[in-house]
Design a protein around this motif. Structure first.
Motif, PDB file in Angstrom:
ATOM      1  N   TYR A  41     -11.479  17.971 -24.133  1.00  0.00           N
ATOM      2  CA  TYR A  41     -11.330  18.243 -22.616  1.00  0.00           C
ATOM      3  C   TYR A  41     -10.353  16.910 -23.204  1.00  0.00           C
ATOM      4  CZ  TYR A  41     -10.304  15.151 -18.399  1.00  0.00           C
ATOM      5  OH  TYR A  41      -9.328  14.573 -17.217  1.00  0.00           O
ATOM      6  N   ARG A  42     -10.393  16.098 -24.110  1.00  0.00           N
ATOM      7  CA  ARG A  42      -9.119  14.612 -24.342  1.00  0.00           C
ATOM      8  C   ARG A  42      -8.151  15.328 -25.077  1.00  0.00           C
ATOM      9  NH1 ARG A  42      -7.954  10.144 -22.105  1.00  0.00           N
ATOM     10  NH2 ARG A  42      -9.509   8.909 -21.980  1.00  0.00           N
ATOM     11  N   LEU A  43      -8.981  16.492 -26.528  1.00  0.00           N
ATOM     12  CA  LEU A  43      -7.933  17.067 -26.800  1.00  0.00           C
ATOM     13  C   LEU A  43      -6.527  18.335 -26.019  1.00  0.00           C
ATOM     14  CD1 LEU A  43      -6.232  18.320 -29.547  1.00  0.00           C
ATOM     15  CD2 LEU A  43      -8.572  20.286 -29.677  1.00  0.00           C
ATOM     16  N   GLY A  44      -7.187  18.209 -25.067  1.00  0.00           N
ATOM     17  CA  GLY A  44      -6.606  19.325 -24.024  1.00  0.00           C
ATOM     18  C   GLY A  44      -5.911  18.647 -23.333  1.00  0.00           C
ATOM     19  N   GLN A  45      -5.992  16.913 -22.640  1.00  0.00           N
ATOM     20  CA  GLN A  45      -4.887  16.250 -21.585  1.00  0.00           C
ATOM     21  C   GLN A  45      -3.869  15.859 -23.158  1.00  0.00           C
ATOM     22  OE1 GLN A  45      -7.817  13.010 -20.697  1.00  0.00           O
ATOM     23  NE2 GLN A  45      -8.021  14.009 -19.435  1.00  0.00           N
ATOM     24  N   ILE A  46      -4.404  15.697 -24.693  1.00  0.00           N
ATOM     25  CA  ILE A  46      -2.784  14.952 -25.912  1.00  0.00           C
ATOM     26  C   ILE A  46      -2.286  15.727 -25.969  1.00  0.00           C
ATOM     27  CG2 ILE A  46      -3.306  14.782 -28.059  1.00  0.00           C
ATOM     28  CD1 ILE A  46      -5.385  13.294 -27.947  1.00  0.00           C
ATOM     29  N   GLU A  47      -2.801  17.554 -25.485  1.00  0.00           N
ATOM     30  CA  GLU A  47      -1.868  18.941 -25.524  1.00  0.00           C
ATOM     31  C   GLU A  47      -0.254  18.700 -25.067  1.00  0.00           C
ATOM     32  OE1 GLU A  47      -4.491  22.112 -26.550  1.00  0.00           O
ATOM     33  OE2 GLU A  47      -4.688  21.604 -28.762  1.00  0.00           O
ATOM     34  N   GLY A  48      -1.177  18.525 -23.725  1.00  0.00           N
ATOM     35  CA  GLY A  48      -0.259  18.720 -22.448  1.00  0.00           C
ATOM     36  C   GLY A  48       0.942  17.783 -22.536  1.00  0.00           C
ATOM     37  N   THR A  49       0.370  16.306 -22.814  1.00  0.00           N
ATOM     38  CA  THR A  49       1.252  15.788 -23.420  1.00  0.00           C
ATOM     39  C   THR A  49       1.676  15.839 -24.262  1.00  0.00           C
ATOM     40  OG1 THR A  49      -0.629  13.804 -22.818  1.00  0.00           O
ATOM     41  CG2 THR A  49       1.271  12.858 -23.835  1.00  0.00           C
ATOM     42  N   LEU A  50       1.712  16.017 -25.268  1.00  0.00           N
ATOM     43  CA  LEU A  50       2.648  16.587 -26.047  1.00  0.00           C
ATOM     44  C   LEU A  50       3.720  17.339 -25.227  1.00  0.00           C
ATOM     45  CD1 LEU A  50       0.564  16.961 -29.471  1.00  0.00           C
ATOM     46  CD2 LEU A  50       1.986  14.469 -28.850  1.00  0.00           C
ATOM     47  N   GLU A  51       3.111  18.761 -24.846  1.00  0.00           N
ATOM     48  CA  GLU A  51       4.239  19.665 -24.187  1.00  0.00           C
ATOM     49  C   GLU A  51       4.845  18.950 -23.392  1.00  0.00           C
ATOM     50  OE1 GLU A  51       1.902  22.670 -22.875  1.00  0.00           O
ATOM     51  OE2 GLU A  51       0.965  23.235 -24.918  1.00  0.00           O
ATOM     52  N   ARG A  52       4.886  18.015 -22.793  1.00  0.00           N
ATOM     53  CA  ARG A  52       5.755  16.905 -22.095  1.00  0.00           C
ATOM     54  C   ARG A  52       7.151  16.454 -22.747  1.00  0.00           C
ATOM     55  NH1 ARG A  52       0.546  16.659 -19.677  1.00  0.00           N
ATOM     56  NH2 ARG A  52       1.021  14.428 -19.011  1.00  0.00           N
ATOM     57  N   LEU A  53       6.111  15.814 -23.717  1.00  0.00           N
ATOM     58  CA  LEU A  53       6.401  14.329 -24.631  1.00  0.00           C
ATOM     59  C   LEU A  53       8.094  15.494 -25.333  1.00  0.00           C
ATOM     60  CD1 LEU A  53       7.728  11.776 -26.012  1.00  0.00           C
ATOM     61  CD2 LEU A  53       6.039  12.943 -27.426  1.00  0.00           C
ATOM     62  N   GLU A  54       7.748  17.049 -25.488  1.00  0.00           N
ATOM     63  CA  GLU A  54       8.456  18.033 -26.673  1.00  0.00           C
ATOM     64  C   GLU A  54       9.693  18.177 -25.815  1.00  0.00           C
ATOM     65  OE1 GLU A  54       8.314  22.007 -29.197  1.00  0.00           O
ATOM     66  OE2 GLU A  54       6.456  20.745 -27.959  1.00  0.00           O
ATOM     67  N   LYS A  55       8.811  18.432 -24.245  1.00  0.00           N
ATOM     68  CA  LYS A  55      10.059  18.854 -23.608  1.00  0.00           C
ATOM     69  C   LYS A  55      11.493  17.926 -22.866  1.00  0.00           C
ATOM     70  CE  LYS A  55       7.224  22.313 -20.238  1.00  0.00           C
ATOM     71  NZ  LYS A  55       6.888  22.899 -19.767  1.00  0.00           N
ATOM     72  N   ARG A  56      10.848  16.541 -22.722  1.00  0.00           N
ATOM     73  CA  ARG A  56      11.276  15.801 -22.413  1.00  0.00           C
ATOM     74  C   ARG A  56      12.436  15.448 -23.507  1.00  0.00           C
ATOM     75  NH1 ARG A  56       8.068  10.751 -19.867  1.00  0.00           N
ATOM     76  NH2 ARG A  56       7.783  11.960 -17.817  1.00  0.00           N
ATOM     77  N   ILE A  57      11.851  14.852 -25.220  1.00  0.00           N
ATOM     78  CA  ILE A  57      13.037  15.054 -26.004  1.00  0.00           C
ATOM     79  C   ILE A  57      14.155  15.813 -26.102  1.00  0.00           C
ATOM     80  CG2 ILE A  57      12.769  15.514 -28.697  1.00  0.00           C
ATOM     81  CD1 ILE A  57      10.636  14.074 -28.455  1.00  0.00           C
ATOM     82  N   TRP A  58      13.391  17.073 -25.821  1.00  0.00           N
ATOM     83  CA  TRP A  58      14.952  18.789 -26.630  1.00  0.00           C
ATOM     84  C   TRP A  58      15.482  18.505 -25.127  1.00  0.00           C
ATOM     85  CZ3 TRP A  58      15.732  21.454 -30.275  1.00  0.00           C
ATOM     86  CH2 TRP A  58      15.000  21.500 -30.909  1.00  0.00           C
ATOM     87  N   LEU A  59      15.525  17.842 -24.109  1.00  0.00           N
ATOM     88  CA  LEU A  59      16.240  17.362 -22.484  1.00  0.00           C
ATOM     89  C   LEU A  59      17.090  16.303 -23.230  1.00  0.00           C
ATOM     90  CD1 LEU A  59      17.174  18.112 -19.742  1.00  0.00           C
ATOM     91  CD2 LEU A  59      16.106  16.233 -18.745  1.00  0.00           C
ATOM     92  N   GLY A  60      16.605  15.345 -24.014  1.00  0.00           N
ATOM     93  CA  GLY A  60      18.095  14.443 -24.454  1.00  0.00           C
ATOM     94  C   GLY A  60      18.819  14.710 -25.292  1.00  0.00           C
ATOM     95  N   VAL A  61      18.065  15.980 -26.714  1.00  0.00           N
ATOM     96  CA  VAL A  61      18.876  16.543 -27.540  1.00  0.00           C
ATOM     97  C   VAL A  61      20.077  17.260 -26.613  1.00  0.00           C
ATOM     98  CG1 VAL A  61      18.857  18.099 -29.459  1.00  0.00           C
ATOM     99  CG2 VAL A  61      17.086  16.117 -29.554  1.00  0.00           C
TER     100      VAL A  61
END
Length: 82
Positions: A41-61
């Motif tokens: 369950y925690r791994l699923g939450q971490i993966e979701g958070t990383l995906e959202r972070l990656e989207k934000r980083i690409w938006l910044g780039v």
């Protein structure tokens, strides 16, 4: 009492320690299973958070790239106007 000690006629103390050990093993297996489920369950939450972070980083780039392209286009237009 289990069926083993009734059929063999032995003392219940002969089998009690084995039954307690078996119960302890089952309890440990259930605890391990719940821990594993918690980790998944925690791994699923971490993966979701990383995906959202990656989207934000690409938006910044892309934002920085668009800004630089706009600055370059502005410089080209100013140079062409002179």
């Amino acid at each position: 009492m289990s069926t083993r000690d009734r059929s063999s006629g032995g003392s219940r103390f002969l089998y009690d320690s084995f039954e307690a050990a078996h119960a302890r093993i089952e309890a440990n297996e259930r605890v391990a299973e719940e821990r594993w489920n918690g980790l998944e369950y925690r791994l699923g939450q971490i993966e979701g958070t990383l995906e959202r972070l990656e989207k934000r980083i690409w938006l910044g780039v892309y934002g920085v790239a668009a800004f630089l392209l706009a600055q370059g286009a502005e410089a080209v237009l100013k140079a062409a106007m002179r």
